[in-house]
Design a protein around this motif. Structure first.
Motif, PDB file in Angstrom:
ATOM      1  N   GLU A  30       0.896  -0.905  -0.211  1.00 12.73           N
ATOM      2  CA  GLU A  30      -0.251   0.207  -0.025  1.00 12.73           C
ATOM      3  C   GLU A  30       0.880   1.350  -0.136  1.00 12.73           C
ATOM      4  O   GLU A  30       1.368   1.041   0.253  1.00 12.73           O
ATOM      5  N   GLY A  31       0.421   2.493  -0.556  1.00 11.81           N
ATOM      6  CA  GLY A  31       1.085   3.581  -0.786  1.00 11.81           C
ATOM      7  C   GLY A  31       1.492   4.103  -1.720  1.00 11.81           C
ATOM      8  O   GLY A  31       2.653   5.043  -2.118  1.00 11.81           O
ATOM      9  N   GLY A  32       1.020   2.795  -3.209  1.00 11.73           N
ATOM     10  CA  GLY A  32       1.749   3.028  -4.622  1.00 11.73           C
ATOM     11  C   GLY A  32       2.440   2.410  -4.467  1.00 11.73           C
ATOM     12  O   GLY A  32       3.973   1.845  -3.520  1.00 11.73           O
ATOM     13  N   GLY A  33       3.457   2.648  -6.193  1.00  9.97           N
ATOM     14  CA  GLY A  33       3.999   2.404  -6.711  1.00  9.97           C
ATOM     15  C   GLY A  33       4.331   0.585  -7.357  1.00  9.97           C
ATOM     16  O   GLY A  33       5.167   0.027  -7.981  1.00  9.97           O
ATOM     17  N   GLY A  34       2.965   0.247  -7.215  1.00 15.09           N
ATOM     18  CA  GLY A  34       2.730  -1.500  -7.777  1.00 15.09           C
ATOM     19  C   GLY A  34       3.994  -2.498  -7.480  1.00 15.09           C
ATOM     20  O   GLY A  34       4.148  -1.978  -6.117  1.00 15.09           O
ATOM     21  N   VAL A  35       3.906  -3.218  -7.194  1.00 15.64           N
ATOM     22  CA  VAL A  35       4.748  -4.192  -7.426  1.00 15.64           C
ATOM     23  C   VAL A  35       6.306  -4.237  -6.838  1.00 15.64           C
ATOM     24  O   VAL A  35       7.074  -3.951  -6.356  1.00 15.64           O
ATOM     25  N   VAL A  36       6.561  -2.996  -7.913  1.00 15.36           N
ATOM     26  CA  VAL A  36       8.312  -2.605  -8.195  1.00 15.36           C
ATOM     27  C   VAL A  36       8.592  -1.755  -6.814  1.00 15.36           C
ATOM     28  O   VAL A  36       9.568  -1.747  -5.480  1.00 15.36           O
ATOM     29  N   GLY A  37       7.687  -0.802  -6.812  1.00 11.10           N
ATOM     30  CA  GLY A  37       7.760   0.030  -5.166  1.00 11.10           C
ATOM     31  C   GLY A  37       7.566  -1.182  -3.884  1.00 11.10           C
ATOM     32  O   GLY A  37       8.378  -0.711  -3.378  1.00 11.10           O
ATOM     33  N   LEU A  38       6.608  -2.262  -3.544  1.00  7.59           N
ATOM     34  CA  LEU A  38       6.427  -2.576  -2.874  1.00  7.59           C
ATOM     35  C   LEU A  38       7.944  -3.912  -2.970  1.00  7.59           C
ATOM     36  O   LEU A  38       8.476  -3.514  -1.571  1.00  7.59           O
ATOM     37  N   LEU A  39       8.530  -3.875  -3.690  1.00 11.32           N
ATOM     38  CA  LEU A  39       9.632  -4.735  -3.377  1.00 11.32           C
ATOM     39  C   LEU A  39      11.147  -3.491  -3.229  1.00 11.32           C
ATOM     40  O   LEU A  39      12.047  -4.297  -2.585  1.00 11.32           O
ATOM     41  N   ARG A  40      11.000  -2.434  -3.387  1.00  9.60           N
ATOM     42  CA  ARG A  40      12.042  -1.430  -3.209  1.00  9.60           C
ATOM     43  C   ARG A  40      11.724  -1.334  -1.688  1.00  9.60           C
ATOM     44  O   ARG A  40      12.650  -1.275  -0.699  1.00  9.60           O
ATOM     45  N   ARG A  41      10.597  -1.439  -0.883  1.00 10.97           N
ATOM     46  CA  ARG A  41      10.096  -1.419   0.191  1.00 10.97           C
ATOM     47  C   ARG A  41      10.143  -2.570   1.496  1.00 10.97           C
ATOM     48  O   ARG A  41      10.997  -2.328   2.069  1.00 10.97           O
ATOM     49  N   LEU A  42      10.120  -3.357   1.030  1.00  9.85           N
ATOM     50  CA  LEU A  42      10.838  -4.608   1.383  1.00  9.85           C
ATOM     51  C   LEU A  42      12.133  -4.723   1.566  1.00  9.85           C
ATOM     52  O   LEU A  42      12.801  -5.624   2.476  1.00  9.85           O
ATOM     53  N   GLU A  43      12.650  -3.606   0.281  1.00  7.15           N
ATOM     54  CA  GLU A  43      14.472  -4.047   0.324  1.00  7.15           C
ATOM     55  C   GLU A  43      14.983  -3.671   1.902  1.00  7.15           C
ATOM     56  O   GLU A  43      16.623  -4.052   2.348  1.00  7.15           O
ATOM     57  N   ARG A  44      13.863  -2.630   2.343  1.00  8.01           N
ATOM     58  CA  ARG A  44      14.364  -2.322   3.845  1.00  8.01           C
ATOM     59  C   ARG A  44      13.949  -3.158   4.910  1.00  8.01           C
ATOM     60  O   ARG A  44      14.518  -3.085   5.747  1.00  8.01           O
ATOM     61  N   VAL A  45      13.879  -4.082   4.635  1.00  5.25           N
ATOM     62  CA  VAL A  45      13.581  -5.304   5.602  1.00  5.25           C
ATOM     63  C   VAL A  45      14.630  -5.638   6.025  1.00  5.25           C
ATOM     64  O   VAL A  45      14.399  -6.778   4.950  1.00  5.25           O
ATOM     65  N   GLU A  46      15.400  -5.860   7.185  1.00  5.19           N
ATOM     66  CA  GLU A  46      16.836  -6.654   7.059  1.00  5.19           C
ATOM     67  C   GLU A  46      16.605  -7.776   7.359  1.00  5.19           C
ATOM     68  O   GLU A  46      17.193  -8.742   6.836  1.00  5.19           O
TER      69      GLU A  46
END
Length: 571
Positions: free
Chosen positions: A110-126
């Motif tokens: 959620e919060g935009g960016g589609g799957v690419v944005g999702l994967l980018r946000r998940l990269e911040r999960v250690e």
């Protein structure tokens, strides 16, 4: 493309299509039909049958992964559940009324960016285990993962309508499909199947050789469906998506994409041997899902042959998937999808849990248990009764004989005793070894590249190599790249460390990757696993000498298994 346009092309006089040329050259008798009853490669469906992969299969074994949420205590579920979209969305109106947005944390996407944005946000999960759990939560949202596992997993289909055409944006598209064809690496049969289903007949129309865009799109224009096998080999985004998700399942996550022209159907009704998540990417598709017909078809080991409409009952679910929607059905549920006349369909089927049952574990476990029992227990080595052939066997099954009773009781006693010799952990490790071979290699973030061997600045400069030496010291802080990328297995040849970092994006293109580890290093591997995702200094590794600590850390770094907290060489 409108259906009418395709029909006009099919009827245009004097025009030879790829489909008509293929039919003339091959003849109906040579059209390849999908064969079932054998395991499917790479989590997907393929036109050609493959030999069974011994024991492990493509479902894969259970690695060390985060614990799954417990099943939700509830009344027995219906065979189909539908998740409602948030209140006020177009889907809520289609469903006949508003539905409250689910409570709890928002899905990672959620919060935009589609799957690419999702994967980018998940990269911040250690922690890679948490990263995988977050991706799965996004996949089934707004249904909570615990509810999904308790009510649907291996039990009943789930339809999720989202009213959000951009939910899967960036995962895969027809433009990506076209780009894969133009890349020159797609070949008929190996990577792409051309299929049709009309008047109850399912056919595959694969020429040989490279799938040239002009030929492929001509097939499509003449009413054929296109199935791209293992899109992760051509799409970095699909590769990234599946490489994260596989750690959540502890079983290989595969995918196929399906592009279907308006007003057509590409496949006959059938059931599969995988847990299927259908993600509607573009257009829309009409689906019918049917319950398993018999107890023997529930959670089957193998996929079915093509079925006829006469063999089916009434569907338990009939719906039209639109972009952003999700349809899940367990293995064994019969399904078929066809396009409406006014729109094409592009969907990706994400699959897992092929050959990943208790029975598959026992296939590994029981032979090993019997071998150990025969080595350690003389009772298993004692000879059979001299006259047992006279009173045992099918021909004697109705006979009343005390010797038969004693024989059966003896067999039952040996089977019960066999449990004591079952090397359960070793059998699980062997399945984990197979799973790691199935796995896609991890996708590294920019910071991970900089802190790993993949970003090491060794190069040729001014007439010689520069920055070649990997200078790890006792104070260097290290950690595993991912929690699920390694597995220690104690085998006859020694202690082996299997890993995924050098795997191929093409299923089993490479042999299993492993290092033979001295037994005194096993504690250090286990220490790195238990410390993840925290960094630890090399000096804290439980090896006997500092030299051993540095040697082990350097070896694991060179294989991409370890990363450092800071880049070893500043560029």
């Amino acid at each position: 493309m409108a259906a009418g346009g395709a029909e006009e092309q099919r009827r245009r006089p004097g025009r030879l299509s790829a489909l008509s040329v293929y039919r003339r050259a091959a003849g109906a008798g040579r059209l390849e039909r999908r064969r079932r009853g054998t395991p499917l490669p790479a989590g997907g469906k393929r036109a050609k049958a493959r030999p069974r992969r011994g024991g492990a299969g493509s479902g894969g074994p259970e690695p060390e992964a985060p614990p799954q949420p417990p099943p939700v205590a509830a009344a027995p579920p219906s065979r189909v559940e539908r998740a409602k979209a948030p209140a006020g969305s177009p889907e809520a109106k289609r469903q006949g009324g508003p539905a409250a947005s689910p409570g709890g944390p928002r899905p990672a996407g959620e919060g935009g960016g589609g799957v690419v944005g999702l994967l980018r946000r998940l990269e911040r999960v250690e922690d890679s285990r948490q990263r995988a759990a977050e991706l799965f939560r996004w996949l089934v949202a707004p249904v909570a993962p615990g509810e999904f596992l308790g009510r649907h997993w291996e039990r009943a289909p789930l339809l999720v309508r989202r009213g959000d055409p951009g939910y899967y944006a960036g995962l895969f598209s027809t433009a990506d499909f076209d780009a894969a064809l133009r890349g020159g690496e797609v070949h008929f049969g190996t990577h792409l199947d051309v299929t049709s289903y009309a008047e109850g007949v399912r056919e595959t129309h694969n020429p040989s050789g490279r799938a040239l865009p002009a030929v492929v799109w001509d097939f499509y224009q003449n009413g054929c469906s296109l199935r791209l096998l293992s899109p992760q080999a051509f799409s970095p985004t699909v590769w990234h998506f599946l490489s994260i998700l596989q750690e959540h399942f502890g079983s290989m996550a595969g995918a196929n994409t399906y592009l279907t022209p308006p007003g057509t159907q590409g496949f006959a009704p059938h059931y599969d041997d995988i847990e299927a998540f259908v993600l509607q990417l573009e257009g829309k598709k009409h689906w019918r899902v049917y319950s398993p017909r018999t107890d023997a078809e529930e959670l089957p080991q193998f996929s079915s042959a093509n079925l006829t409409q006469a063999e089916l009952g009434k569907p338990v679910l009939e719906t039209v998937l639109e972009a952003g929607d999700l349809l899940y059905f367990p293995r064994g549920f019969i399904h078929q999808g066809d396009c409406l006349p006014d729109a094409h369909s592009l969907h990706i089927t994400v699959s897992s849990y092929q050959r990943n049952s208790w029975g598959d574990l026992l296939e590994k476990l029981l032979p090993a248990a019997l071998q150990m029992a025969m080595e350690e227990d003389v009772e298993y080595r004692q000879g059979l009764p001299i006259d047992y052939l006279r009173y045992m066997g099918v021909a004697n099954s109705d006979a009343v004989d005390a010797r038969r009773t004693a024989f059966v009781e003896k067999v039952q006693s040996l089977l019960k005793k066999l449990v004591d010799y079952a090397p359960i952990d070793a059998a699980v490790d062997q399945r984990a070894k197979s799973f790691l071979h199935d796995c896609l290699p991890p996708v590294l973030t920019q910071s991970e590249k900089a802190q790993s061997v993949y970003g090491f600045p060794a190069r040729w400069q001014d007439g010689g190599p520069r920055d070649v030496d990997i200078l790890i010291t006792k104070d260097t802080e290290v950690r595993l790249l991912r929690h699920g990328i390694v597995r220690l297995c104690n085998e006859e040849a020694g202690v082996m460390l299997y890993y995924t970092t050098e795997n191929s994006r093409v299923y089993h293109k490479e042999e299993p990757k492993f290092l033979e580890i001295d037994p005194e290093y096993t504690d250090s591997i286990e220490f790195l696993l238990s410390s993840y995702p925290n960094h630890v200094s090399v000096d804290t590794l439980p090896c006997e000498t500092l030299e051993d600590k540095i040697s082990l850390a350097t070896l694991l770094f060179e294989k991409g298994i370890l990363t450092t907290k800071k880049p070893l060489v500043q560029v």
